[in-house]
Design an enzyme around this catalytic site. Structure first.
Site, PDB file in Angstrom:
ATOM      1  N   PHE A 155     -10.990   3.479  24.277  1.00 22.76           N
ATOM      2  CA  PHE A 155      -9.520   3.382  24.190  1.00 22.76           C
ATOM      3  C   PHE A 155      -9.065   2.463  23.055  1.00 22.76           C
ATOM      4  CE2 PHE A 155      -9.886   4.250  28.946  1.00 22.76           C
ATOM      5  CZ  PHE A 155      -9.589   5.596  28.822  1.00 22.76           C
ATOM      6  N   SER A 182     -14.731  15.902   7.465  1.00 17.62           N
ATOM      7  CA  SER A 182     -13.355  16.047   6.993  1.00 17.62           C
ATOM      8  C   SER A 182     -13.318  16.686   5.613  1.00 17.62           C
ATOM      9  CB  SER A 182     -12.739  14.647   6.914  1.00 17.62           C
ATOM     10  OG  SER A 182     -11.572  14.655   6.135  1.00 17.62           O
ATOM     11  N   TYR A 188     -13.217   5.074   4.366  1.00 14.09           N
ATOM     12  CA  TYR A 188     -13.155   6.086   5.427  1.00 14.09           C
ATOM     13  C   TYR A 188     -13.857   7.366   4.973  1.00 14.09           C
ATOM     14  CZ  TYR A 188     -11.268  10.167   7.773  1.00 14.09           C
ATOM     15  OH  TYR A 188     -11.161  11.379   8.392  1.00 14.09           O
ATOM     16  N   LYS A 210     -17.590   9.478   6.103  1.00 11.81           N
ATOM     17  CA  LYS A 210     -17.794  10.900   6.425  1.00 11.81           C
ATOM     18  C   LYS A 210     -18.932  11.481   5.573  1.00 11.81           C
ATOM     19  CE  LYS A 210     -14.598  11.220   9.542  1.00 11.81           C
ATOM     20  NZ  LYS A 210     -14.989  11.270  10.958  1.00 11.81           N
ATOM     21  N   ASN A 249      -6.270  19.734   7.885  1.00  8.18           N
ATOM     22  CA  ASN A 249      -5.270  18.824   8.481  1.00  8.18           C
ATOM     23  C   ASN A 249      -4.876  19.285   9.884  1.00  8.18           C
ATOM     24  OD1 ASN A 249      -5.215  18.409   5.533  1.00  8.18           O
ATOM     25  ND2 ASN A 249      -3.536  17.013   6.009  1.00  8.18           N
ATOM     26  N   ASN A 277       0.587   7.387   9.698  1.00 11.79           N
ATOM     27  CA  ASN A 277       0.167   7.648   8.319  1.00 11.79           C
ATOM     28  C   ASN A 277       0.317   9.123   7.980  1.00 11.79           C
ATOM     29  OD1 ASN A 277      -0.934   4.973   7.791  1.00 11.79           O
ATOM     30  ND2 ASN A 277      -2.481   5.533   9.303  1.00 11.79           N
ATOM     31  N   ASN A 278       0.157   9.960   8.980  1.00 13.12           N
ATOM     32  CA  ASN A 278       0.090  11.401   8.722  1.00 13.12           C
ATOM     33  C   ASN A 278       1.469  12.058   8.800  1.00 13.12           C
ATOM     34  OD1 ASN A 278      -2.843  10.912  10.412  1.00 13.12           O
ATOM     35  ND2 ASN A 278      -2.867  11.738   8.342  1.00 13.12           N
ATOM     36  N   LEU A 279       1.549  13.185   8.141  1.00 15.10           N
ATOM     37  CA  LEU A 279       2.844  13.829   7.937  1.00 15.10           C
ATOM     38  C   LEU A 279       3.532  14.256   9.246  1.00 15.10           C
ATOM     39  CD1 LEU A 279       4.945  14.919   5.964  1.00 15.10           C
ATOM     40  CD2 LEU A 279       3.554  16.971   5.694  1.00 15.10           C
ATOM     41  N   ARG A 332       1.752   8.929  -3.256  1.00 15.17           N
ATOM     42  CA  ARG A 332       0.931   7.985  -2.493  1.00 15.17           C
ATOM     43  C   ARG A 332      -0.438   7.900  -3.157  1.00 15.17           C
ATOM     44  NH1 ARG A 332      -0.147   9.188   3.850  1.00 15.17           N
ATOM     45  NH2 ARG A 332      -1.354  10.924   2.981  1.00 15.17           N
ATOM     46  N   GLU A 333      -0.897   6.688  -3.340  1.00 15.08           N
ATOM     47  CA  GLU A 333      -2.192   6.496  -3.995  1.00 15.08           C
ATOM     48  C   GLU A 333      -3.300   7.193  -3.197  1.00 15.08           C
ATOM     49  OE1 GLU A 333      -5.052   2.964  -5.569  1.00 15.08           O
ATOM     50  OE2 GLU A 333      -3.195   2.379  -4.566  1.00 15.08           O
ATOM     51  N   GLY A 334      -4.154   7.888  -3.921  1.00 21.05           N
ATOM     52  CA  GLY A 334      -5.301   8.511  -3.252  1.00 21.05           C
ATOM     53  C   GLY A 334      -5.071   9.941  -2.806  1.00 21.05           C
TER      54      GLY A 334
HETATM   55  N1  UFG Z   1       2.967  12.870   3.374  1.00 18.09           N
HETATM   56  C1  UFG Z   1       4.267  12.551   3.026  1.00 18.09           C
HETATM   57  N2  UFG Z   1       4.903  11.609   3.778  1.00 18.09           N
HETATM   58  C2  UFG Z   1       4.336  10.982   4.827  1.00 18.09           C
HETATM   59  C3  UFG Z   1       2.995  11.329   5.179  1.00 18.09           C
HETATM   60  C4  UFG Z   1       2.349  12.265   4.408  1.00 18.09           C
HETATM   61  O1  UFG Z   1       4.830  13.087   2.082  1.00 18.09           O
HETATM   62  O2  UFG Z   1       4.970  10.140   5.454  1.00 18.09           O
HETATM   63  C5  UFG Z   1       2.273  13.907   2.593  1.00 18.09           C
HETATM   64  C6  UFG Z   1       1.034  13.376   1.882  1.00 18.09           C
HETATM   65  O3  UFG Z   1       1.389  12.853   0.633  1.00 18.09           O
HETATM   66  C7  UFG Z   1       0.182  14.639   1.808  1.00 18.09           C
HETATM   67  C8  UFG Z   1       0.579  15.437   3.047  1.00 18.09           C
HETATM   68  O4  UFG Z   1       1.822  14.897   3.458  1.00 18.09           O
HETATM   69  O5  UFG Z   1       0.559  15.366   0.688  1.00 18.09           O
HETATM   70  C9  UFG Z   1      -0.421  15.309   4.173  1.00 18.09           C
HETATM   71  O6  UFG Z   1      -0.647  13.923   4.407  1.00 18.09           O
HETATM   72  P1  UFG Z   1      -1.430  13.412   5.697  1.00 18.09           P
HETATM   73  O7  UFG Z   1      -1.492  11.926   5.615  1.00 18.09           O
HETATM   74  O8  UFG Z   1      -0.855  14.019   6.929  1.00 18.09           O
HETATM   75  O9  UFG Z   1      -2.842  14.071   5.515  1.00 18.09           O
HETATM   76  P2  UFG Z   1      -3.887  13.876   4.347  1.00 18.09           P
HETATM   77  O10 UFG Z   1      -4.072  15.219   3.746  1.00 18.09           O
HETATM   78  O11 UFG Z   1      -3.596  12.760   3.441  1.00 18.09           O
HETATM   79  O12 UFG Z   1      -5.052  13.347   5.244  1.00 18.09           O
HETATM   80  C10 UFG Z   1      -5.942  14.185   5.784  1.00 18.09           C
HETATM   81  C11 UFG Z   1      -6.602  13.585   7.022  1.00 18.09           C
HETATM   82  C12 UFG Z   1      -7.509  12.442   6.659  1.00 18.09           C
HETATM   83  C13 UFG Z   1      -8.357  12.789   5.481  1.00 18.09           C
HETATM   84  C14 UFG Z   1      -7.469  13.202   4.350  1.00 18.09           C
HETATM   85  C15 UFG Z   1      -8.160  13.426   3.038  1.00 18.09           C
HETATM   86  O13 UFG Z   1      -5.644  13.114   7.930  1.00 18.09           O
HETATM   87  O14 UFG Z   1      -8.344  12.190   7.761  1.00 18.09           O
HETATM   88  O15 UFG Z   1      -6.835  14.386   4.765  1.00 18.09           O
HETATM   89  O16 UFG Z   1      -8.301  14.738   2.695  1.00 18.09           O
HETATM   90  F1  UFG Z   1      -9.096  11.763   5.072  1.00 18.09           F
END
Ligand code: UFG
Length: 344
Positions: free
Chosen positions: A38, A129, A154, A158, A184, A203-205, A300-302
């Site tokens: 948890f 991933s 991270y 993987k 995703n 963090n995710n969209l 966003r960086e990365g």
């Molecule tokens: N995004 C936004 N605003 C937000 C959050 C995300 O515009 O508030 C955009 C990001 O820039 C990206 C897209 O939405 O273009 C998806 O972002 P996520 O963070 O949801 O997903 P990622 O593709 O960055 O991340 C996923 C997985 C991770 C993995 C990563 C790398 O969640 O585990 O892919 O490929 F590491």
């Protein structure tokens, strides 16, 4: 003879993908033993699984980094297969706290592999991933597309974990592994009893979109609209978590039924369809009839501009294909958020 096809140990089984996979396994005739500490999930997730399947499930609160506690699980339960979900997954956090990620994600994993070897449990399924592809030179990516050097600790965990599994399968007799490379994952169970429960600011969209629709966040920041893509925002392959769960069942079947062609196999698990950030946002707004304020901000960086899956191999070898309609998925995401927040 047991009434079950087999038993699967699910580490991190209280998490987002773990809960949906546990349900799918039970519905496919498997029994499960779920373990979780948890650290990024709640006991209510296990209750949600039990409500959906209509019975109690075997659960133990165990930290997979604690090999002695984990050994107890192997001693108490018979299972042929382990699905190892337990891991930290916040890319940004891993940049600031690399050791936290290397320790947790790799120690827990090596403990699992060590005990599988010791107890002669033959099959392991690893949660990899699409991050391993990085900024790929060709799209869509196939399993043969070269991995790019990881851009975060991270992502590196993987890649390292994939390599460890490959080496173990090569070296140890009777040892089989499958790595599923998730694109995703989004959505939630239609019952709204299980779903993604991010702690703090997502963090995710999709969690950010649903929290903005719920009024918890003021405004979604769209990270960059100057990419070389049709509408300038990033392209991703959004896979419904129910489809993803079914891919795990197909992979477990393949191992348990002795159908693997190699001792170590890798499959992409995506839809094969790229969707932009703005497209996903607009589909969400339309499918749910809700408002989601947003603004365009810097990249966003990365982030890679685009990544989506070639799913030919999974289609052919696992007999699996993503089937859920994106609008249904987006409705399920919103229903889950409403359930969590008590919104009617
Ligand atoms: N995004 C936004 N605003 C937000 C959050 C995300 O515009 O508030 C955009 C990001 O820039 C990206 C897209 O939405 O273009 C998806 O972002 P996520 O963070 O949801 O997903 P990622 O593709 O960055 O991340 C996923 C997985 C991770 C993995 C990563 C790398 O969640 O585990 O892919 O490929 F590491």
């Amino acid at each position: 003879m047991s009434e079950y096809k087999d038993t699967v140990l699910v580490s991190g089984g209280a998490g987002y993908i773990g809960t949906h996979t546990a349900v799918a396994l039970i519905e496919a005739g498997y029994d499960v033993v779920i373990i979780d500490n948890f650290s990024n999930s709640e006991p209510t997730a296990i209750e949600g699984v039990e409500k959906i399947v209509g019975r109690k499930v075997t659960f133990e609160k165990v930290d997979t980094c604690d090999i002695n506690a984990l050994r107890g699980v192997f001693e108490r339960h018979e299972f042929s297969t382990v699905i190892h979900f337990a891991a930290y997954k916040a890319v940004g956090e891993s940049m600031h706290e690399p050791l936290k990620y290397y320790m947790n994600n790799l120690v827990s994993y090596m403990n699992i592999l060590e005990l599988m070897k010791e107890f002669r449990r033959p099959n392991v399924l690893f949660s990899s991933s699409a991050t391993v592809y990085g900024d790929a030179e060709t799209l869509p990516v196939t399993e043969q597309t070269p991995r790019q050097p990881a851009t975060s600790p991270y992502g590196n965990t993987k890649q390292i974990a994939e390599d460890i599994l490959r080496d173990c399968c090569r070296a140890y007799e009777g040892f089989h592994g499958i790595a599923l490379r998730y694109f995703n994952p989004i959505g939630a169970h239609p019952s709204a009893l299980i779903g993604e429960l991010p702690r703090g600011v997502p963090n995710n969209l999709i969690p950010f979109i649903t929290q903005t629709a719920a009024g918890i966040r003021e405004c979604l920041s769209v990270f960059g609209n100057d990419y070389d893509t049709p509408d300038g925002t990033c392209l991703r392959d959004y896979i419904d978590v129910l489809d993803l769960a079914k891919a795990h069942v197909a992979a477990v079947n393949r191992m348990v039924d002795g159908k693997m062609k190699e001792k170590y196999e890798i499959f992409n698990v995506g839809t094969g369809t790229p969707v932009s950030v703005l497209e996903l946002l607009n589909r969400f707004i339309k499918a749910n009839g809700v408002d989601v304020p947003y603004k365009i901000v810097a990249r966003r960086e990365g982030d890679v501009p685009a990544v989506w899956a070639d799913t030919t191999l999974a289609n052919k070898e696992l007999g699996w294909k993503a089937e859920r309609d994106l609008d249904d998925t987006l409705r399920a995401s919103w229903n889950w958020e409403k359930h969590v927040r008590g919104i009617k």
